[in-house]
Design a protein around this motif. Sequence first.
Motif, PDB file in Angstrom:
ATOM      1  N   ALA A  84      39.347  35.702  31.954  1.00  0.00           N
ATOM      2  CA  ALA A  84      40.097  37.040  32.444  1.00  0.00           C
ATOM      3  C   ALA A  84      40.325  38.227  31.595  1.00  0.00           C
ATOM      4  O   ALA A  84      40.669  39.194  31.843  1.00  0.00           O
ATOM      5  N   LEU A  85      39.755  38.183  30.403  1.00  0.00           N
ATOM      6  CA  LEU A  85      40.036  38.968  29.194  1.00  0.00           C
ATOM      7  C   LEU A  85      39.395  40.415  29.764  1.00  0.00           C
ATOM      8  O   LEU A  85      40.064  41.546  29.718  1.00  0.00           O
ATOM      9  N   THR A  86      38.079  40.316  30.205  1.00  0.00           N
ATOM     10  CA  THR A  86      37.364  41.636  30.255  1.00  0.00           C
ATOM     11  C   THR A  86      37.957  42.001  31.532  1.00  0.00           C
ATOM     12  O   THR A  86      37.789  43.245  31.723  1.00  0.00           O
ATOM     13  N   TRP A  87      37.921  41.205  32.846  1.00  0.00           N
ATOM     14  CA  TRP A  87      38.452  41.778  34.029  1.00  0.00           C
ATOM     15  C   TRP A  87      39.766  42.442  33.951  1.00  0.00           C
ATOM     16  O   TRP A  87      39.915  43.345  34.806  1.00  0.00           O
ATOM     17  N   ALA A  88      40.585  41.654  33.119  1.00  0.00           N
ATOM     18  CA  ALA A  88      42.103  42.184  33.268  1.00  0.00           C
ATOM     19  C   ALA A  88      41.901  43.673  32.580  1.00  0.00           C
ATOM     20  O   ALA A  88      42.716  44.652  33.007  1.00  0.00           O
ATOM     21  N   ASP A  89      41.266  43.717  31.523  1.00  0.00           N
ATOM     22  CA  ASP A  89      41.124  45.217  31.028  1.00  0.00           C
ATOM     23  C   ASP A  89      40.590  46.028  31.669  1.00  0.00           C
ATOM     24  O   ASP A  89      40.976  47.285  31.632  1.00  0.00           O
ATOM     25  N   SER A  90      39.551  45.666  32.416  1.00  0.00           N
ATOM     26  CA  SER A  90      38.654  46.653  33.537  1.00  0.00           C
ATOM     27  C   SER A  90      39.873  47.249  34.416  1.00  0.00           C
ATOM     28  O   SER A  90      39.949  48.453  34.705  1.00  0.00           O
ATOM     29  N   LEU A  91      40.624  46.196  35.105  1.00  0.00           N
ATOM     30  CA  LEU A  91      41.315  46.293  36.055  1.00  0.00           C
ATOM     31  C   LEU A  91      42.624  47.360  35.454  1.00  0.00           C
ATOM     32  O   LEU A  91      43.044  48.093  36.399  1.00  0.00           O
ATOM     33  N   ALA A  92      43.165  47.189  34.138  1.00  0.00           N
ATOM     34  CA  ALA A  92      44.264  47.938  33.750  1.00  0.00           C
ATOM     35  C   ALA A  92      43.735  49.545  33.618  1.00  0.00           C
ATOM     36  O   ALA A  92      44.405  50.381  33.989  1.00  0.00           O
ATOM     37  N   LYS A  93      42.444  49.642  33.313  1.00  0.00           N
ATOM     38  CA  LYS A  93      41.810  51.186  33.114  1.00  0.00           C
ATOM     39  C   LYS A  93      41.534  51.724  34.496  1.00  0.00           C
ATOM     40  O   LYS A  93      42.202  52.995  34.585  1.00  0.00           O
ATOM     41  N   ALA A 213      46.423  33.574  39.311  1.00  0.00           N
ATOM     42  CA  ALA A 213      46.474  34.771  39.834  1.00  0.00           C
ATOM     43  C   ALA A 213      46.198  36.154  38.985  1.00  0.00           C
ATOM     44  O   ALA A 213      46.758  35.825  37.772  1.00  0.00           O
ATOM     45  N   ILE A 214      45.794  37.286  39.376  1.00  0.00           N
ATOM     46  CA  ILE A 214      45.767  38.341  38.509  1.00  0.00           C
ATOM     47  C   ILE A 214      46.531  39.528  39.278  1.00  0.00           C
ATOM     48  O   ILE A 214      46.299  39.508  40.601  1.00  0.00           O
ATOM     49  N   GLY A 215      47.420  40.340  38.747  1.00  0.00           N
ATOM     50  CA  GLY A 215      47.668  41.276  39.348  1.00  0.00           C
ATOM     51  C   GLY A 215      48.170  42.412  38.443  1.00  0.00           C
ATOM     52  O   GLY A 215      48.195  42.397  37.283  1.00  0.00           O
ATOM     53  N   VAL A 216      48.621  43.609  39.039  1.00  0.00           N
ATOM     54  CA  VAL A 216      49.025  44.949  38.707  1.00  0.00           C
ATOM     55  C   VAL A 216      50.520  45.062  38.624  1.00  0.00           C
ATOM     56  O   VAL A 216      51.255  44.571  39.453  1.00  0.00           O
ATOM     57  N   VAL A 217      51.126  45.317  37.390  1.00  0.00           N
ATOM     58  CA  VAL A 217      52.507  45.508  37.180  1.00  0.00           C
ATOM     59  C   VAL A 217      52.765  46.852  36.714  1.00  0.00           C
ATOM     60  O   VAL A 217      52.251  47.205  35.874  1.00  0.00           O
ATOM     61  N   GLY A 218      53.766  47.500  37.133  1.00  0.00           N
ATOM     62  CA  GLY A 218      54.163  48.785  37.139  1.00  0.00           C
ATOM     63  C   GLY A 218      55.429  49.239  37.575  1.00  0.00           C
ATOM     64  O   GLY A 218      55.842  48.728  38.638  1.00  0.00           O
ATOM     65  N   PRO A 219      55.925  50.535  37.303  1.00  0.00           N
ATOM     66  CA  PRO A 219      57.089  51.143  37.798  1.00  0.00           C
ATOM     67  C   PRO A 219      56.899  51.127  39.539  1.00  0.00           C
ATOM     68  O   PRO A 219      55.762  51.649  39.918  1.00  0.00           O
ATOM     69  N   VAL A 220      57.898  50.950  40.321  1.00  0.00           N
ATOM     70  CA  VAL A 220      57.797  50.816  41.697  1.00  0.00           C
ATOM     71  C   VAL A 220      57.399  52.210  42.190  1.00  0.00           C
ATOM     72  O   VAL A 220      56.567  52.175  43.203  1.00  0.00           O
TER      73      VAL A 220
END
Length: 258
Positions: A84-93, A213-220
């Motif tokens: 997941a390391l590469t995929w998570a970094d890409s999704l964060a960007k 699971a993989i997901g985005v987390v942030g201010p509502v």
Amino acid sequence: MLVQSVRRASAILRTLAHGGPRLGVTELAEQVGAAKPTVHALLRTLEAEGLVEQDSETGKYRLGAGLLMLGNAYLDTHELRARALTWADSLAKRSAEAVWVAVLNGDHVLVVHHAFRPEGAVQILEVGASIPWSTCALGKAIVAFGPTADRERLLAGELPVLTGTSITDPVELATQLDQVAATGYAVEDQESTIGDAGVAAPVYDRSGHVVGAIGVVGPVERVLVEPTRQEIAVMVRETARMLSRDLGAARTPSRRGA
């Protein structure tokens, strides 16, 4: 066959993890439900192995550094996290938000990877965080697509209240899980932490079983505002699908397992 001494040692470690920074033999014996001499002997053994430490001033015990090494070894050898390391970094960007990867651990989800949001203020690493499954998008995504028996067991169990919007009605939560199964992603709206939201999708292994699971987390106000919410949902589902393929999944099942 279960070994009672190992179970008691595990209970001591769990109690130290959740019962406070330091506990004495008497307190541990009461909480574990074992005799003081037995608990004392187990503590001495755990101390010799570096799994607990005794405060020289108070005589009370706390978790030892050896557990950190075991935890790091768990993360280093966890296939989902490694893939997941590469995929998570890409999704964060792409989403400009933090990304978490988690697995189901009992009735909680355990965060095994955290990709920081690319821009913004100082952020706290959440790897190792344990969150009730019912209060986060990651947990809902795993349970909605996991085995029916697991879903029924978890819905029948405790549904904790972390905020005023945490869902405690199993019928309401079951309906939400059905919606997750239909859309392919789960949403959290301030159910774990006031002001925070999340969007997550399930990840499968080569056997076709949900492994996390993989997901985005942030201010509502950023994550759930339209049309950003839908854009993030598309990104999350796409990333989960690619991560699943990286783990050997031939396809992403559209319904819960048996």
